[in-house]
Design a protein around this motif. Structure first.
Motif, PDB file in Angstrom:
ATOM      1  N   VAL A  83       0.763  -1.187  -0.059  1.00 14.99           N
ATOM      2  CA  VAL A  83      -0.134  -0.017   0.034  1.00 14.99           C
ATOM      3  C   VAL A  83       0.887   1.086  -0.254  1.00 14.99           C
ATOM      4  N   ASP A  84       1.946   1.216   0.732  1.00 15.47           N
ATOM      5  CA  ASP A  84       2.891   2.383   0.583  1.00 15.47           C
ATOM      6  C   ASP A  84       3.404   2.776  -0.755  1.00 15.47           C
ATOM      7  N   SER A  85       3.596   1.863  -1.520  1.00 21.71           N
ATOM      8  CA  SER A  85       4.042   1.776  -2.902  1.00 21.71           C
ATOM      9  C   SER A  85       2.951   2.630  -3.852  1.00 21.71           C
ATOM     10  N   HIS A  86       1.722   1.844  -3.606  1.00 26.20           N
ATOM     11  CA  HIS A  86       0.244   2.403  -4.442  1.00 26.20           C
ATOM     12  C   HIS A  86       0.138   3.867  -3.749  1.00 26.20           C
ATOM     13  N   GLU A  87       0.586   4.253  -2.455  1.00 28.81           N
ATOM     14  CA  GLU A  87       0.207   5.536  -2.257  1.00 28.81           C
ATOM     15  C   GLU A  87       1.250   6.446  -2.993  1.00 28.81           C
ATOM     16  N   ALA A  88       2.293   6.252  -3.175  1.00 27.76           N
ATOM     17  CA  ALA A  88       3.309   6.924  -3.841  1.00 27.76           C
ATOM     18  C   ALA A  88       2.924   7.087  -5.436  1.00 27.76           C
ATOM     19  N   PHE A  89       2.600   6.004  -5.767  1.00 34.52           N
ATOM     20  CA  PHE A  89       2.228   5.689  -7.367  1.00 34.52           C
ATOM     21  C   PHE A  89       1.057   6.591  -7.712  1.00 34.52           C
TER      22      PHE A  89
END
Length: 161
Positions: A83-89
């Motif tokens: 989810v952290d990666s998704h937030e940045a994306f």
């Protein structure tokens, strides 16, 4: 690996963590497919955040989001990143629909699209309001994706079935 669910068969139910960017905030939540019955759902499985084709695909769907919502459908992007990666994306490209984290690829396996090395095959499943698989496309190579026009045309057909 299980095979992909057949057309007109019940789609596998799942719950995944994810989040959606709205008004500058990334709201995290659990997303349960079974709780979405009553409206069409677009499941856009993609191999990875910040990759060339995935970025083009998800930006296309986000910029055309009103075409999906005009047909009563929600779009969920699903990939193996957290989810952290998704937030940045989502923040980097202003993606306006939920991005879900299938980090153990359990859902990809249930949908028959897990792939060694790349995590999962690029695929789109259109779920009818009753939870059945109304249409699907699973890419062999993943270098292209289904267009907004193709998906909205298929969604419109589901509404008349």
């Amino acid at each position: 690996m299980p095979s992909s669910p057949r057309l007109d068969s019940p789609a596998p139910d799942f719950t995944l963590p994810g989040g959606v960017l709205k008004d500058g905030e990334f709201a995290r939540a659990d997303y349960a497919s079974a709780e979405h019955r009553g409206a069409p759902l677009v499941l856009a499985f993609y191999p990875g955040d910040d990759t060339s084709v995935c970025t083009k695909q998800l930006c296309s769907y986000s910029s055309g989001l009103e075409a999906f919502t005009g047909l009563g459908a929600q779009v969920w992007g699903i990939s193996p990143q957290d989810v952290d990666s998704h937030e940045a994306f989502a923040r980097r490209y202003d993606l306006r629909f939920p991005l879900l984290a299938d980090v153990d690829r359990r859902v990809a396996r249930e949908y028959g699209i897990a792939a060694p090395g790349i995590g999962l095959r690029r695929a789109v499943f259109l779920l009818a309001p009753d939870g059945r698989v109304g249409w699907k496309h699973i890419a062999l190579l993943g270098a292209t994706y289904q267009s907004l026009d193709t998906l909205t045309a298929r969604l419109a057909e589901l509404a008349t079935d």
